[in-house]
Each structure stands twice: as C-alpha cells, then as structure tokens.
Design an enzyme around this catalytic site. Structure first.
Site, PDB file in Angstrom:
ATOM      1  N   HIS A  49      -7.639  -4.531  -3.200  1.00  0.00           N
ATOM      2  CA  HIS A  49      -6.538  -3.851  -2.523  1.00  0.00           C
ATOM      3  C   HIS A  49      -6.262  -4.524  -1.180  1.00  0.00           C
ATOM      4  O   HIS A  49      -7.173  -4.870  -0.445  1.00  0.00           O
ATOM      5  CB  HIS A  49      -6.897  -2.379  -2.302  1.00  0.00           C
ATOM      6  CG  HIS A  49      -5.754  -1.568  -1.772  1.00  0.00           C
ATOM      7  ND1 HIS A  49      -4.748  -1.102  -2.588  1.00  0.00           N
ATOM      8  CD2 HIS A  49      -5.454  -1.159  -0.514  1.00  0.00           C
ATOM      9  CE1 HIS A  49      -3.888  -0.426  -1.857  1.00  0.00           C
ATOM     10  NE2 HIS A  49      -4.284  -0.450  -0.598  1.00  0.00           N
ATOM     11  N   ASP A  91      -8.748  -3.711  -7.508  1.00  0.00           N
ATOM     12  CA  ASP A  91      -8.323  -2.649  -6.580  1.00  0.00           C
ATOM     13  C   ASP A  91      -8.866  -1.293  -7.049  1.00  0.00           C
ATOM     14  O   ASP A  91      -8.444  -0.782  -8.086  1.00  0.00           O
ATOM     15  CB  ASP A  91      -6.800  -2.615  -6.545  1.00  0.00           C
ATOM     16  CG  ASP A  91      -6.242  -1.668  -5.489  1.00  0.00           C
ATOM     17  OD1 ASP A  91      -6.997  -0.808  -4.991  1.00  0.00           O
ATOM     18  OD2 ASP A  91      -5.049  -1.797  -5.171  1.00  0.00           O
ATOM     19  N   CYS A 105       0.852  -1.196   0.000  1.00  0.00           N
ATOM     20  CA  CYS A 105       0.000   0.000   0.000  1.00  0.00           C
ATOM     21  C   CYS A 105       0.889   1.247   0.000  1.00  0.00           C
ATOM     22  O   CYS A 105       1.728   1.400  -0.874  1.00  0.00           O
ATOM     23  CB  CYS A 105      -0.980  -0.053   1.179  1.00  0.00           C
ATOM     24  SG  CYS A 105      -2.249   1.229   1.168  1.00  0.00           S
TER      25      CYS A 105
END
Length: 246
Positions: A215, A184, A126
């Site tokens: 995600h 995502d 991330c």
C-alpha cells in the site's frame, strides 16, 4: 516541460479551501485534473506527484481534503499520531462534504484559462483514490485513475462509514483505471474482486492493473515506496489520461 505552482483559495460552503494548482509554464490549454491526496493531505510527496503530472502537460488542482476539520496548511506527519488525526478527520466528514469540495474544484478548473474545455479528469491515492472514484460520479469527469483506493470495497468512508460508493457505479460515464499492490493488506484480493464485480455489473469502462507492491507504493517517502512500480503506474496513468482527454 517547465511548470508553475501556486496556492489559491476556493470558496466552498462559506469557507476557504486551500488548493495547490500546478500547471505547465508554457502558454496554451491543457487537460485539467482533480488530484486527491492521501490521508496526510498536501505533503511534499503529493507536491512532487502534482509537479510530475503538470510536467506531462496537465493542470493539476489538489485541495486540502480535511479543510473543514483541520487548520489551513495542516500536513499530517506520517506516524501513528498523524494517521490517528487523519482517521479522526475523515470519520468526522460527511461524504456529501467530500463531494461538495470536489464539485468546487471542478468548477474552478472549468473556468481556468489554461484548461481545455471538456477535458477534465481525476485521480487520487489511498483515501484520495476512493474520493477520485466519487469524483468520477460527476458528469464532467471523463477519465479517472484510482491508486489503491482505500475503503472502496467496503464503503467505510466518512461520517457513519456508509459511503456506498460502489453502489453508485452505474452513474459513471467516463473511463476508469485502478491501480493496486498485490501486497496491500488494506485492499486484499477479495476486496479487489468486489470492486471488479461492481464495475462490470455497472457497465463501467475500466481497467485494473496489479503491481507486486505494498500500500502506498507511489509515495516516495515511505517504506512501501517502490520506484519501479511507481514509475510504471504513473506512466500508465499519464498515457490513460492523454488517450481519453485529448
């Protein structure tokens, strides 16, 4: 492979930066990895992925990415309030501070008795995937894995939201592996295309891998967790780091 873990403090800019170091228990020297967390910092899932990689023969150093904004030991809860605190912390952190912290971890690994000389890599998840991309700008980093690197395609990272990371891609001398989930919403197909184009134009040796996942699919405590895709992605990362670093 059995492992050992400990917390240490790395001094950077006159402050102590709490850092988790996980390594193989057996004597010897191994490749070193700077492993950058997601926005929630050093959570239990991040501990587990550090342990997993150490068990594959790496010395893994993971620091608190918001140590300048939050008290030592802060792990943000994975809820709306935790995300808000994480966003507030990253928006208050100049990108130069993120880079300075990374440099300090690299310097630490270079002096670690169990890290082989010249065998340094990076990885992250991330926001940590974006920070791993910036770690790749450092000449010592030979192999970088970016798991769903948030805000890389639009540069909206840190104070002022103008990191300009992709614009510096030509400075990358090592190899790079990028992992994305096709479901995502934070990094849509258009964003992946922007990243791919920038890396190709900069001549960066890289590979992009796509998984039918959302995600955060590697993080094992969230709804987006996909065990099969996570296993495949981590195995691919281990194989990549081993090929380039050893």
């Amino acid at each position: 492979m059995q492992i050992k873990s400990e917390y240490i403090n790395i001094e950077v800019a006159g402050q102590s930066m709490r850092t988790l170091v996980t390594r193989p228990a057996a004597p010897g020297q191994y490749p070193g990895l700077v492993l950058l967390s997601d926005i929630f910092q050093l959570s239990e899932p991040h501990h587990r992925v550090c342990a997993r990689l150490a068990g594959h023969g790496f010395v893994v150093a993971a620091h608190e990415i918001f140590h300048r904004q939050l008290p030592p030991g802060t792990v943000l809860v994975q809820d709306d309030e935790g995300r808000a605190r994480g966003m507030q912390a990253q928006l208050a952190t100049p990108v130069t501070h993120f880079d300075e912290d990374c440099r300090a971890v690299i310097a630490y690994l270079q002096t670690h008795p169990h890290v082989a000389a010249g065998q340094l890599g990076a990885g992250g998840f991330c926001i940590g995937g974006h920070l791993a991309f910036r770690a790749a700008l450092q000449p010592e980093i030979k192999a970088t894995v970016c798991f769903y690197p948030t805000w890389l395609h639009n540069g909206k990272l840190g104070l002022g939201e103008a990191a300009g990371s992709l614009e510096r891609a030509a400075a990358i001398r090592g190899e790079m592996l990028l992992m994305f989930g096709t479901l995502d919403p934070l990094i849509p197909a258009e964003g992946r295309a922007v990243i791919e184009t920038a890396l190709m134009q900069a001549g960066v040796r890289h590979e992009m891998r796509l998984y039918a996942a959302d995600h955060g699919f590697v993080r094992d405590d969230r709804a987006a967790y996909d065990p099969e895709c996570a296993d495949q992605a981590v195995a691919k990362a281990v194989k990549f780091w081993r090929r380039v670093l050893t």
